[in-house]
Write an enzyme that holds these catalytic residues in place. Sequence first.
Site, PDB file in Angstrom:
ATOM      1  CB  THR A 147      38.224  50.603  57.565  1.00 19.38           C
ATOM      2  OG1 THR A 147      39.509  50.619  56.941  1.00 19.38           O
ATOM      3  CG2 THR A 147      37.656  52.004  57.546  1.00 19.38           C
ATOM      4  N   GLY A 193      55.281  52.827  62.686  1.00 12.49           N
ATOM      5  CA  GLY A 193      53.957  52.461  62.191  1.00 12.49           C
ATOM      6  C   GLY A 193      53.989  51.869  60.797  1.00 12.49           C
ATOM      7  CB  SER A 200      58.925  46.380  61.920  1.00 11.36           C
ATOM      8  OG  SER A 200      58.507  46.839  63.173  1.00 11.36           O
ATOM      9  CG  ASP A 258      49.354  46.340  59.911  1.00 12.73           C
ATOM     10  OD1 ASP A 258      48.706  47.124  59.192  1.00 12.73           O
ATOM     11  OD2 ASP A 258      49.565  46.548  61.113  1.00 12.73           O
TER      12      ASP A 258
HETATM   13  C1  GLA Z   1      47.356  49.074  62.974  1.00 16.44           C
HETATM   14  C2  GLA Z   1      46.745  47.675  62.929  1.00 16.44           C
HETATM   15  C3  GLA Z   1      45.938  47.461  61.657  1.00 16.44           C
HETATM   16  C4  GLA Z   1      44.945  48.596  61.423  1.00 16.44           C
HETATM   17  C5  GLA Z   1      45.629  49.946  61.592  1.00 16.44           C
HETATM   18  C6  GLA Z   1      44.657  51.088  61.522  1.00 16.44           C
HETATM   19  O1  GLA Z   1      48.315  49.205  61.968  1.00 16.44           O
HETATM   20  O2  GLA Z   1      47.770  46.702  63.010  1.00 16.44           O
HETATM   21  O3  GLA Z   1      45.264  46.208  61.723  1.00 16.44           O
HETATM   22  O4  GLA Z   1      43.834  48.481  62.269  1.00 16.44           O
HETATM   23  O5  GLA Z   1      46.346  50.045  62.818  1.00 16.44           O
HETATM   24  O6  GLA Z   1      44.103  51.174  60.258  1.00 16.44           O
END
Ligand code: GLA
Length: 385
Positions: free
Chosen positions: A35, A121, A124, A169
């Site tokens: 999103t 995921g 890092s 992130d």
């Molecule tokens: C990765 C991307 C984020 C986000 C997620 C999905 O982690 O780095 O920006 O889009 O996927 O929510």
Amino acid sequence: MHLLNQLTTSFQQLFQADPLLICSPGRVNLIGEHTDYNEGFVLPAAIDKAIYLAVGPRTDHELHVVAHDLNKTFQGSLAHLEPTHTWADYILGVVAQMRLAGYDFPGFNCIFSGTIPMGAGLSSSAALENGVGFALNELFGLGLDRIDLLKLSQRAENEFVGAKVGIMDMFASMMGKADNVIKLDCRSLEYTYAPLQMDGISIVLCDSQVKHSLVTSEYNTRRAECEAGVRFLQTFYPEIKSLRDVTMEMLDQHLRDTEPLIYRRCAYVVQENARLLAGVEALEANDIAAFGQLMYGSHEGLSKNYEVSCPELDILVDIARTHPGVFGARMMGGGFGGCTINLVREEALDSFTELITKQYKAQTAKDTYLHVCKIQNGTGIIKNQ
Ligand code: GLA
């Protein structure tokens, strides 16, 4: 502490100086996946798995960096910053973006190490980018604030590394607050902290041990599909700027029959934003059971409509569902591998671990690793030990 002592000793031996120590955490996201780049909402938090950096200044306009865990070194000049297509790009990218923005400094040394499992995921790369930006800002008194720094990290990843990721992130890693989740509006970057009152419930990550090479290309394809949906709807509703402005009625009326694939992608995003808002209310009401159901709904949408899951992640969620001590589970992050996030009753942790380890092995011939995480503060200096 052992790791910090090691980093400090290595730094002193290599560079004959005492380092500044920085901790930059990875993140989880409770709900609101894919999103962020659609100007929607996310609900992430920084965790107790982090990248640790020991840094110090140089005067010869060079950077000397050691990736402690990989046993690799990079040395280069600030004047020639080209992508290397290695781990070093997360550092070079931040330096390049700082210089582009007009911030100058005379070089630095860095040794870094970490406890964030690679490829799981847990971001890092965002943690490393934030850590480098934060360190340089401190070392050279550049006067950037946290929001400036996390935006620099995103530009480093988008422009230098070449991954068109959203802001979640970096935001979570930089802005995290112990025992709180962040409700972030990715359109305005307005955010609020919400205390996570989950007494007796743990956040458990189950690592699928799968890392699909699809992730970057499919990630960019999903972005393009969402943008195509927006462009299509703009012919009917010129005021629309992103999927944030779109309703299910609009999608049903204009996309369902003509563009079924784009419809499914956009419908997932619109529904996920609604799930997040309902989820925030459920957390406020301390209704973890309702929140857990929304997590399952999120996974279903990611798997069936957005199609960013994989058989292993689906299996992990299906097994979790059968355990009475689990409130909710879903894949987390970009997808195609990495971890699921599970809310598990503390007294059920042992039996959950046993069930998921055995069943996952039986169904996939792979091992899963579980991490129980605590919610921590974002990127910061580690004070003298
Ligand atoms: C990765 C991307 C984020 C986000 C997620 C999905 O982690 O780095 O920006 O889009 O996927 O929510």
